[in-house]
Design a protein around this motif. Structure first.
Motif, PDB file in Angstrom:
ATOM      1  N   SER A 180      40.758  31.782  39.246  1.00 52.48           N
ATOM      2  CA  SER A 180      41.105  33.204  39.112  1.00 52.48           C
ATOM      3  C   SER A 180      42.290  33.568  40.007  1.00 52.48           C
ATOM      4  CB  SER A 180      39.894  34.065  39.479  1.00 52.48           C
ATOM      5  OG  SER A 180      40.224  35.434  39.487  1.00 52.48           O
ATOM      6  N   GLY A 181      42.263  33.123  41.257  1.00 49.77           N
ATOM      7  CA  GLY A 181      43.341  33.438  42.191  1.00 49.77           C
ATOM      8  C   GLY A 181      44.660  32.808  41.793  1.00 49.77           C
ATOM      9  N   PHE A 182      44.608  31.545  41.350  1.00 49.49           N
ATOM     10  CA  PHE A 182      45.848  30.865  40.968  1.00 49.49           C
ATOM     11  C   PHE A 182      46.481  31.536  39.756  1.00 49.49           C
ATOM     12  CE2 PHE A 182      48.115  27.563  38.529  1.00 49.49           C
ATOM     13  CZ  PHE A 182      49.102  27.277  39.454  1.00 49.49           C
ATOM     14  N   PHE A 183      45.660  31.985  38.830  1.00 51.61           N
ATOM     15  CA  PHE A 183      46.175  32.686  37.647  1.00 51.61           C
ATOM     16  C   PHE A 183      47.014  33.893  38.059  1.00 51.61           C
ATOM     17  CE2 PHE A 183      45.652  36.064  34.451  1.00 51.61           C
ATOM     18  CZ  PHE A 183      46.242  35.442  33.350  1.00 51.61           C
ATOM     19  N   LYS A 184      46.528  34.662  39.032  1.00 54.57           N
ATOM     20  CA  LYS A 184      47.261  35.841  39.484  1.00 54.57           C
ATOM     21  C   LYS A 184      48.506  35.445  40.272  1.00 54.57           C
ATOM     22  CE  LYS A 184      48.197  40.140  40.036  1.00 54.57           C
ATOM     23  NZ  LYS A 184      48.729  40.887  38.892  1.00 54.57           N
ATOM     24  N   TYR A 185      48.392  34.437  41.145  1.00 53.95           N
ATOM     25  CA  TYR A 185      49.558  34.011  41.931  1.00 53.95           C
ATOM     26  C   TYR A 185      50.665  33.482  41.034  1.00 53.95           C
ATOM     27  CZ  TYR A 185      48.261  34.632  46.810  1.00 53.95           C
ATOM     28  OH  TYR A 185      47.980  35.188  48.029  1.00 53.95           O
ATOM     29  N   GLN A 186      50.289  32.827  39.938  1.00 51.64           N
ATOM     30  CA  GLN A 186      51.298  32.354  39.001  1.00 51.64           C
ATOM     31  C   GLN A 186      52.140  33.519  38.495  1.00 51.64           C
ATOM     32  OE1 GLN A 186      49.414  30.070  35.856  1.00 51.64           O
ATOM     33  NE2 GLN A 186      51.144  28.698  35.756  1.00 51.64           N
ATOM     34  N   GLN A 187      51.497  34.622  38.190  1.00 48.25           N
ATOM     35  CA  GLN A 187      52.211  35.818  37.733  1.00 48.25           C
ATOM     36  C   GLN A 187      53.119  36.367  38.830  1.00 48.25           C
ATOM     37  OE1 GLN A 187      49.002  38.432  36.615  1.00 48.25           O
ATOM     38  NE2 GLN A 187      48.803  37.564  34.564  1.00 48.25           N
ATOM     39  N   LEU A 188      52.609  36.432  40.064  1.00 50.43           N
ATOM     40  CA  LEU A 188      53.391  36.981  41.176  1.00 50.43           C
ATOM     41  C   LEU A 188      54.610  36.105  41.483  1.00 50.43           C
ATOM     42  CD1 LEU A 188      50.507  38.031  43.612  1.00 50.43           C
ATOM     43  CD2 LEU A 188      51.763  39.472  41.991  1.00 50.43           C
ATOM     44  N   LEU A 189      54.430  34.789  41.453  1.00 50.34           N
ATOM     45  CA  LEU A 189      55.550  33.880  41.733  1.00 50.34           C
ATOM     46  C   LEU A 189      56.586  33.937  40.620  1.00 50.34           C
ATOM     47  CD1 LEU A 189      53.584  30.800  43.132  1.00 50.34           C
ATOM     48  CD2 LEU A 189      54.993  32.394  44.432  1.00 50.34           C
ATOM     49  N   ALA A 190      56.127  34.086  39.385  1.00 45.87           N
ATOM     50  CA  ALA A 190      57.064  34.199  38.259  1.00 45.87           C
ATOM     51  C   ALA A 190      57.918  35.450  38.388  1.00 45.87           C
ATOM     52  CB  ALA A 190      56.295  34.200  36.942  1.00 45.87           C
ATOM     53  N   GLU A 191      57.309  36.537  38.864  1.00 49.92           N
ATOM     54  CA  GLU A 191      58.060  37.781  39.072  1.00 49.92           C
ATOM     55  C   GLU A 191      59.147  37.607  40.127  1.00 49.92           C
ATOM     56  OE1 GLU A 191      55.197  40.712  40.112  1.00 49.92           O
ATOM     57  OE2 GLU A 191      54.204  40.715  38.152  1.00 49.92           O
ATOM     58  N   SER A 192      58.928  36.715  41.087  1.00 52.25           N
ATOM     59  CA  SER A 192      59.901  36.463  42.157  1.00 52.25           C
ATOM     60  C   SER A 192      60.784  35.251  41.863  1.00 52.25           C
ATOM     61  CB  SER A 192      59.159  36.238  43.484  1.00 52.25           C
ATOM     62  OG  SER A 192      58.350  37.349  43.808  1.00 52.25           O
TER      63      SER A 192
END
Length: 253
Positions: A180-192
């Motif tokens: 669950s956490g990695f799924f969200k971090y993937q989105q955050l890193l893609a935004e950056s």
């Protein structure tokens, strides 16, 4: 590369031996040995620990050691909390996340040095487990630790489980929360526009899986309390180092 492989082995060994501690080692390995930026290291930690936990939990599932009702009441709220914690992290500098991570390491060391997991195993209500699962999940998402050092004592003290059942159940919950956490971090890193290094994740995960199965075997032969105390001392040393480096980065001293 040798130091990275040794670090990966230690990650797997601690997960297999203690049902916890893997991510507390993974974040420093990715940050200080691989040289990744803090948020990328936290995201990678969640991926690696999730993969290792998945393979490590399979033998426990086959042997019927997992308490699935505890997975439901602790793991599902933990997934929601992890997603929330990862979202909160976007508003906080990586150095502050690492300072909090160091404090978490110190708390984990304290718990390992002081908790007698063979005592006080009175089962309490499911609402306690749901609340604990949510809070531990938020911590997981924010600093990238799977929370096994909190999950195992909670399952023993609140869930009334034997230690080996708690370890097996913890691995399933760690896998769920890490995903669950990695799924969200993937989105955050893609935004950056920060790419995830899948090669590093694959290498450390593969070596860590080997270490985890070795840890399971060793766990049947050695005194777990003694191991926890050694690991706790190591955590204190690492926490001081990580906290010191993060404060320097934050203050520019």
């Amino acid at each position: 590369m040798v130091s990275i492989v040794l670090g990966a082995l230690s990650i797997g060994l601690t997960l297999g031996l203690l049902g916890s501690g893997g991510s507390i080692l993974t974040v420093p390995v990715l940050s200080y040995l691989v040289g990744q930026e803090q948020k990328l290291a936290i995201a990678g930690s969640l991926a690696i620990v999730g993969i290792i936990s998945f393979f490590t939990m399979i033998p426990h599932i086959i042997k019927g050691k997992v308490a699935w009702d505890r997975v439901l009441y602790f793991g599902l709220p933990g997934m929601a909390g992890t997603y929330l914690g990862a979202w909160i992290s976007k508003f906080v500098p990586g150095a502050i996340q690492f300072i909090i991570f160091a404090l978490v390491m110190l708390y984990a060391a304290y718990k390992m040095l002081t908790t007698n997991q063979e005592l006080n195993t009175t089962k309490r209500g499911y609402l306690h487990m749901i609340a604990d699962g949510l809070l531990v999940g938020i911590l997981t998402g924010f600093v990238g630790v799977g929370g096994g050092f909190l999950i195992v004592p909670a399952l023993v003290l609140l869930g009334g489980l034997p230690i080996q059942t708690a370890i097996a159940t913890s691995l399933v919950i760690i896998f769920m929360k890490s995903a669950s956490g990695f799924f969200k971090y993937q989105q955050l890193l893609a935004e950056s526009n920060i790419p995830i290094d899948w090669n590093v994740i694959a290498i450390i995960s593969a070596v860590g899986i080997i270490g985890s199965f070795s840890g399971i075997k060793l766990g049947q032969l050695v005194n777990q309390t003694y191991l926890q105390r050694i690991f706790a001392v190591f955590l204190i040393v690492m926490a001081v180092y990580i906290g010191y480096q993060s404060v320097i980065e934050l203050t520019g001293v």
